[in-house]
Design a protein around this motif. Structure first.
Motif, PDB file in Angstrom:
ATOM      1  N   LYS A 122       0.832  -1.205   0.000  1.00 60.47           N
ATOM      2  CA  LYS A 122       0.000   0.000   0.000  1.00 60.47           C
ATOM      3  C   LYS A 122       0.867   1.255   0.000  1.00 60.47           C
ATOM      4  N   GLU A 123       1.917   1.239   0.818  1.00 56.11           N
ATOM      5  CA  GLU A 123       2.809   2.396   0.871  1.00 56.11           C
ATOM      6  C   GLU A 123       3.509   2.597  -0.475  1.00 56.11           C
ATOM      7  N   ARG A 124       3.941   1.503  -1.067  1.00 57.08           N
ATOM      8  CA  ARG A 124       4.630   1.592  -2.354  1.00 57.08           C
ATOM      9  C   ARG A 124       3.683   2.107  -3.437  1.00 57.08           C
ATOM     10  N   ALA A 125       2.444   1.640  -3.427  1.00 55.49           N
ATOM     11  CA  ALA A 125       1.472   2.091  -4.431  1.00 55.49           C
ATOM     12  C   ALA A 125       1.220   3.587  -4.307  1.00 55.49           C
ATOM     13  N   GLN A 126       1.080   4.078  -3.075  1.00 48.72           N
ATOM     14  CA  GLN A 126       0.836   5.510  -2.885  1.00 48.72           C
ATOM     15  C   GLN A 126       2.050   6.340  -3.271  1.00 48.72           C
ATOM     16  N   GLN A 127       3.243   5.805  -2.960  1.00 50.46           N
ATOM     17  CA  GLN A 127       4.450   6.549  -3.281  1.00 50.46           C
ATOM     18  C   GLN A 127       4.700   6.586  -4.787  1.00 50.46           C
ATOM     19  N   LYS A 128       4.474   5.461  -5.462  1.00 48.55           N
ATOM     20  CA  LYS A 128       4.776   5.370  -6.891  1.00 48.55           C
ATOM     21  C   LYS A 128       3.720   6.028  -7.755  1.00 48.55           C
ATOM     22  N   TYR A 129       2.457   5.960  -7.344  1.00 50.93           N
ATOM     23  CA  TYR A 129       1.378   6.437  -8.201  1.00 50.93           C
ATOM     24  C   TYR A 129       0.651   7.653  -7.636  1.00 50.93           C
ATOM     25  N   HIS A 130       1.273   8.327  -6.684  1.00 52.10           N
ATOM     26  CA  HIS A 130       0.687   9.555  -6.169  1.00 52.10           C
ATOM     27  C   HIS A 130       0.555  10.566  -7.311  1.00 52.10           C
ATOM     28  N   GLY A 131      -0.630  11.174  -7.412  1.00 49.20           N
ATOM     29  CA  GLY A 131      -0.893  12.101  -8.503  1.00 49.20           C
ATOM     30  C   GLY A 131      -1.549  11.439  -9.701  1.00 49.20           C
ATOM     31  N   ARG A 132      -1.622  10.103  -9.691  1.00 48.51           N
ATOM     32  CA  ARG A 132      -2.279   9.392 -10.789  1.00 48.51           C
ATOM     33  C   ARG A 132      -3.566   8.711 -10.324  1.00 48.51           C
ATOM     34  N   TYR A 133      -4.111   9.234  -9.237  1.00 52.17           N
ATOM     35  CA  TYR A 133      -5.442   8.839  -8.785  1.00 52.17           C
ATOM     36  C   TYR A 133      -6.077  10.053  -8.115  1.00 52.17           C
ATOM     37  N   LEU A 134      -7.393  10.089  -8.150  1.00 53.32           N
ATOM     38  CA  LEU A 134      -8.144  11.188  -7.551  1.00 53.32           C
ATOM     39  C   LEU A 134      -9.340  10.630  -6.806  1.00 53.32           C
ATOM     40  N   THR A 135      -9.727  11.318  -5.732  1.00 52.48           N
ATOM     41  CA  THR A 135     -10.926  10.954  -4.987  1.00 52.48           C
ATOM     42  C   THR A 135     -11.862  12.152  -4.933  1.00 52.48           C
ATOM     43  N   ALA A 136     -13.053  11.932  -4.419  1.00 53.89           N
ATOM     44  CA  ALA A 136     -14.013  13.035  -4.286  1.00 53.89           C
ATOM     45  C   ALA A 136     -13.476  14.116  -3.363  1.00 53.89           C
ATOM     46  N   ASP A 137     -12.627  13.730  -2.422  1.00 53.15           N
ATOM     47  CA  ASP A 137     -12.066  14.715  -1.492  1.00 53.15           C
ATOM     48  C   ASP A 137     -11.054  15.638  -2.161  1.00 53.15           C
ATOM     49  N   ASP A 138     -10.581  15.260  -3.351  1.00 47.06           N
ATOM     50  CA  ASP A 138      -9.652  16.110  -4.089  1.00 47.06           C
ATOM     51  C   ASP A 138     -10.370  17.196  -4.886  1.00 47.06           C
ATOM     52  N   LEU A 139     -11.696  17.119  -4.949  1.00 42.71           N
ATOM     53  CA  LEU A 139     -12.467  18.016  -5.800  1.00 42.71           C
ATOM     54  C   LEU A 139     -13.466  18.808  -4.980  1.00 42.71           C
TER      55      LEU A 139
END
Length: 306
Positions: A122-139
């Motif tokens: 999970k940590e690796r996924a967030q570190q590697k792909y941060h900025g390539r996913y969005l949630t409702a809280d980002d908008l």
């Protein structure tokens, strides 16, 4: 955002692999997902979990057999008679069931070795792909509403029978639509950040200088909002066209049952109605062909770069 595109409330860039999507969805469900608006997470180093894995594996391999022996001792104390030595009973059980200690040691080692790695993916996924996913809280509200509309339109196209049966440009839709949706999401996220920036600026004391600086910025933001709205409406228009084709496609598939109704009319000696039904079937087939052609053209226009 109750659409297939927002599984567990997360929208992914098309380039994010499935293993990372699963890990990021779990983070979202646990409430530990780092938002795109937040600073990127720290880099994940493998040394710490590796050392933890070795130490916990060793501890598990030692502790599990000890725990088994303690359980045997408790059991021996319960079943032995006053004339029997409890430890003799336990030693006899231990000799008879030596394989239990081996299994316990292996299981304890595996459990201890795996535990430190549970959160690494999970940590690796967030570190590697941060900025390539969005949630409702980002908008913010307007951006979230538009993205929900766009995602719903994409869902309607990709979930249609004419798409599944390959009557549309299936490969084009599978590639173009998620990419277009992600581009819209990125623009909406940037608009969200800039709207917040404008709002924060106008909470300060207003001045002619502030108005001179922010007026063209607000105009640029307005133009971007109008352009994104147009893109969303294009997606919705394409989805509406596909829905029309879907209806005619259903009608065409039902033409296969026409012989049942022709037989019914023939049985009632109504030859004129039989001829009318056959002519109507030809008309539906031509309508489907024309509607399908228009839908394919609409998809091709949608795929053109802006």
């Amino acid at each position: 955002m109750a659409t297939k595109q927002f599984e567990s409330g997360v929208l992914f860039a098309p380039s994010v692999p499935q293993w990372a999507r699963r890990a990021l969805r779990e983070c979202s469900q646990e409430g530990s997902l780092i938002l795109a608006s937040d600073p990127p997470p720290k880099k994940v180093y493998w040394v710490v979990p590796l050392l933890g894995s070795l130490l916990r594996g060793l501890a598990g391999a030692l502790a599990a057999p000890v725990l088994v022996y303690v359980c045997m001792a408790v059991g021996g104390a319960l079943v032995s008679t006053p004339s029997e030595d409890v430890f003799e009973v336990v030693d006899e059980w231990a000799d008879r069931f030596q394989w239990v200690f081996v299994v316990a040691g292996v299981a304890g080692a595996l459990w201890g070795a795996v535990t430190p790695w549970r959160g690494v993916g999970k940590e690796r996924a967030q570190q590697k792909y941060h900025g390539r996913y969005l949630t409702a809280d980002d908008l913010d509200g307007p951006a979230c509403e538009l993205l929900t509309r766009a995602a719903a339109a994409v869902d309607r196209v990709l979930g249609s029978a004419v798409h599944r049966d390959g009557l549309l440009d299936r490969i084009g839709n599978d590639v173009v639509l998620p990419q277009r949706l992600w581009e819209i999401a990125r623009l909406l996220h940037r608009q969200t950040l800039l709207r917040a920036e404008q709002e924060a600026a106008w909470k300060q004391a207003r001045s002619a200088e502030l108005e001179a600086v922010t007026a063209p910025q607000r105009e640029a933001l307005r133009q971007s909002e109008a352009a994104v709205l147009k893109q969303v409406e294009e997606l919705e228009g394409y989805a509406a066209r596909v829905a029309e084709v879907e209806s005619v496609y259903t009608a065409q598939k039902m033409l296969g049952d026409n012989h049942k109704y022709m037989d019914l009319l023939a049985a009632t000696s109504d030859e004129e109605s039989v001829a009318e039904l056959a002519a109507h079937a030809d008309g539906v087939s031509k309508q489907f062909t024309e509607s399908l052609r228009e839908a394919i053209e609409a998809g091709q226009v949608l795929a053109l770069p802006k």
